[in-house]
Enzyme design. Structure first.
Site, short mmCIF file in Angstrom:
data_model
loop_
_atom_site.label_atom_id
_atom_site.label_comp_id
_atom_site.label_asym_id
_atom_site.label_seq_id
_atom_site.Cartn_x
_atom_site.Cartn_y
_atom_site.Cartn_z
N GLU A 389 46.25 37.35 28.10
CA GLU A 389 46.83 37.32 29.44
C GLU A 389 48.27 37.83 29.44
O GLU A 389 48.71 38.44 30.42
CB GLU A 389 46.77 35.91 30.02
CG GLU A 389 45.36 35.41 30.29
CD GLU A 389 44.54 36.32 31.19
OE1 GLU A 389 45.14 37.01 32.05
OE2 GLU A 389 43.31 36.36 31.05
N HIS A 392 48.27 41.54 29.91
CA HIS A 392 48.22 41.90 31.33
C HIS A 392 49.58 41.70 32.00
O HIS A 392 50.05 42.53 32.78
CB HIS A 392 47.20 41.02 32.06
CG HIS A 392 45.77 41.32 31.73
ND1 HIS A 392 45.24 42.58 31.81
CD2 HIS A 392 44.75 40.50 31.33
CE1 HIS A 392 43.95 42.54 31.49
NE2 HIS A 392 43.64 41.30 31.18
N HIS A 395 52.17 44.29 31.08
CA HIS A 395 51.79 45.55 31.73
C HIS A 395 52.26 45.51 33.19
O HIS A 395 52.87 46.47 33.69
CB HIS A 395 50.27 45.72 31.66
CG HIS A 395 49.80 47.10 32.00
ND1 HIS A 395 48.48 47.48 31.91
CD2 HIS A 395 50.45 48.20 32.42
CE1 HIS A 395 48.35 48.74 32.26
NE2 HIS A 395 49.54 49.21 32.58
#
Length: 595
Positions: A389, A392, A395
């Site tokens: 996670e 993500h 990002h």
């Protein structure tokens, strides 16, 4: 493992600070009202965009609304997710839902208007207003769909039929989520209880084979009984996709699905071809699994059972976070500092509490920061989930920091790359750190299972989707018998000859909700293969590898997904990334065999 009976017992540093979104509910309500007024304002542009100036004002107002509504939606979503029983949070969520419907209605005119313009007219609008340069790329991306838009009358007719087109998926979802009841199974206390999906995911990994078999049979029973009904819903979905592709002047349903991301069909077909070409290590892994489980016949309900048992290390959250930081140091100083910031500034909601939403996710909120939800259990699986996670989350952080709002959100096609790169780096770090043979075997097996689930299974699903749509487009029947035969054939091709098939195997297609979102699942496999190649380049310290990857993280949706990946060293228009991933998988299986 720490357990909490109430959210009040969780330390503040392990809970979200939602004041980063709104200081209080009153501030949220004010912003909700403001968004409603902006939606009214947008509706006034219907029929009144006649030049560059009016187009610019519409787009700027729409972007302003998008910025605020994301925060409004996030606030109520997070409140609901931390306690799904909270009736007040549900009330706020319903207000957000109503706002979303209003915004959708207020802006529904714009795309038909844009695509009704002649190219020369749009160019003249763009030349009139210099500020339209900001929106130009997105306008042309939308304009690509012009050849696939019909007359106004036909578009209105299709719009009126849209609810009917959704009926196959809606029917399946109702069957799958509301109507299907699984049989009874025996729980750990020896009691007969009704099987649930959550329970099944645990029982199918139980070390006791009788427990696995009973759960497997109970889980598949309703799908077997509803085989003809579900075949009808899937056939209707596939035929609708094929018909809509034809109506909208696409070569096929798969061409229509790949068009929006500008993905060439060869990316899809090469993925399937390369997986089949290099399938033998997966078959070898099945033979190893059979040997380690000590069974005379390997069956489908044996495929998730642990073959490396006894590895249940307790890793407290703070220790897990420190391990993650050490593992991800190859991504550079700034990346590590941002990771520390997420913890220190309470961007993560860590602990499982009663009625909290299950699972884990990241949600980036432009202009604020990403928020991460976990249900951390102080174990190895929770460590991997944390690392995933945070991939993500970083990002989202870098894309929002380096991109304007219009291109800050990355596409689904690249969404799993950053999370998987992080997991690969963690596995390599832990393999290098451990001297325990059992732990090493566990880590290798974990990585192999990732490959099997995220790559091979998704490619098999993608193959199934491709063949079912091709049959529909050729006018061939799609009934329960033909779907069962196709799925059973593919399952054997991908999983190998060493599995003895129970009758339930051939019904596997009937439980997959992703098939009602056609040609979506292949992106899991391409993302996984891309991450393997990127992580390898970083670990091997190839020149420019880290810099190009960080640039990729900063790029959002500023270009087509394939072009962004090329800059990170991955060219999915060739078979090289998938071939390289297959080589890695073969090496993992070989090492696990030796251990």
């Amino acid at each position: 493992m720490k357990t909490y009976q109430s959210r009040k017992d969780v330390p503040n540093e392990e809970k979200w600070d939602l004041t980063d979104l709104f200081a209080n509910e009153e501030a949220w309500q004010e912003k909700l009202d403001e968004c409603s007024k902006l939606a009214d304002k947008l509706k006034e542009y219907d029929g009144k965009i006649t030049d560059g100036s009016s187009l610019l004002h519409y787009l700027k107002t729409q972007e302003e609304l998008s910025f605020h509504i994301r925060k409004v939606f996030a606030y109520t979503m997070f409140l609901s997710d931390i306690d799904t029983r909270d009736s007040h949070a549900q009330k706020l969520s319903s207000k957000t839902t109503k706002l979303g419907v209003k915004v959708s209605e207020s802006t529904s005119f714009f795309m038909p208007f844009l695509l009704s313009l002649e190219e020369e007219t749009l160019r003249s609008y763009l030349s009139e207003e210099k500020e339209l340069e900001y929106f130009e790329d997105e306008l042309w991306k939308s304009f690509r769909f012009k050849d696939h838009v019909l007359t106004k009358e036909k578009e209105e007719l299709l719009s009126q039929l849209s609810e009917s087109f959704q009926a196959p998926g809606d029917t399946f979802n109702m069957l799958n989520n509301a109507d299907i009841q699984f049989g009874e199974v025996t729980n750990e206390a020896g009691e007969r209880v009704q099987l649930t999906r959550g329970m099944y995911s645990k029982l199918i990994e139980d070390e006791n084979r009788d427990v696995r078999k009973e759960a497997y049979k109970a889980y598949y029973k309703p799908y077997v009984e509803l085989n003809n009904t579900i075949a009808t819903t899937l056939a209707a979905e596939v035929k609708t996709n094929a018909t809509m592709a034809k109506v909208r002047n696409y070569d096929s349903a798969i061409h229509k699905a790949l068009f929006s991301d500008n993905i060439d069909l060869t990316v899809y077909t090469q993925l399937i071809d390369a997986a089949k070409k290099h399938i033998e290590p997966l078959h070898q892994y099945a033979r190893l699994r059979k040997e380690k489980l000590g069974v005379d016949e390997l069956r489908q309900y044996d495929l998730n059972a642990p073959i490396v048992s006894g590895v249940k290390a307790e890793i407290p959250y703070d220790e897990a976070y420190d391990k993650m930081i050490e593992a991800l140091k190859p991504l550079g100083t700034d990346y590590v500092e941002r990771l520390k910031e997420f913890k220190e500034k309470r961007y993560i909601d860590v602990r499982e509490t009663p009625a909290k939403r299950s699972g884990a996710y990241n949600m980036g909120v432009y202009g604020v920061h990403p928020f991460v939800l976990l249900n951390h259990h102080d174990d190895l699986n929770s460590l991997f989930t944390l690392v995933h996670e945070m991939g993500h989350a970083l990002h989202s952080h870098y894309s929002s920091k380096h991109q304007p709002q219009i291109t800050a959100n990355y596409r689904i096609f690249v969404a799993e790359v950053a999370s998987t790169v992080n997991e690969i780096l963690l596995i390599h770090y832990m393999l290098n750190q451990t001297t325990d043979t059992k732990m090493r075997a566990y880590l290798l097996n974990h990585f192999i299972e990732q490959f099997r689930g995220t790559f091979f299974t998704q490619v098999m699903f993608a193959d199934f989707e491709k063949q079912t749509h091709e049959r529909a487009e050729a006018g061939e029947p799609l009934d329960a018998e033909s779907l069962n035969e196709l799925y059973e054939e593919l399952f054997r091709t991908y999983n190998g000859p060493d599995i003895v098939f129970d009758d339930e195997v051939k019904y596997g297609w009937s439980r997959i909700p992703h098939f009602y979102r056609a040609f979506y699942v292949y992106q899991y496999a391409t993302g996984f293969a891309s991450a393997i190649q990127i992580a390898s380049r970083i670990l091997e310290q190839k020149e420019g590898a880290l810099e190009s990857y960080l640039t990729f993280l900063q790029s959002g949706s500023s270009d087509d997904p394939l072009e962004l990946l090329k800059r990170a060293g991955v060219d999915l228009t060739t078979s090289e990334p998938v071939e390289a991933a297959m080589k890695t998988f073969s090496e993992l299986v070989d090492e696990l065999n030796q251990l």
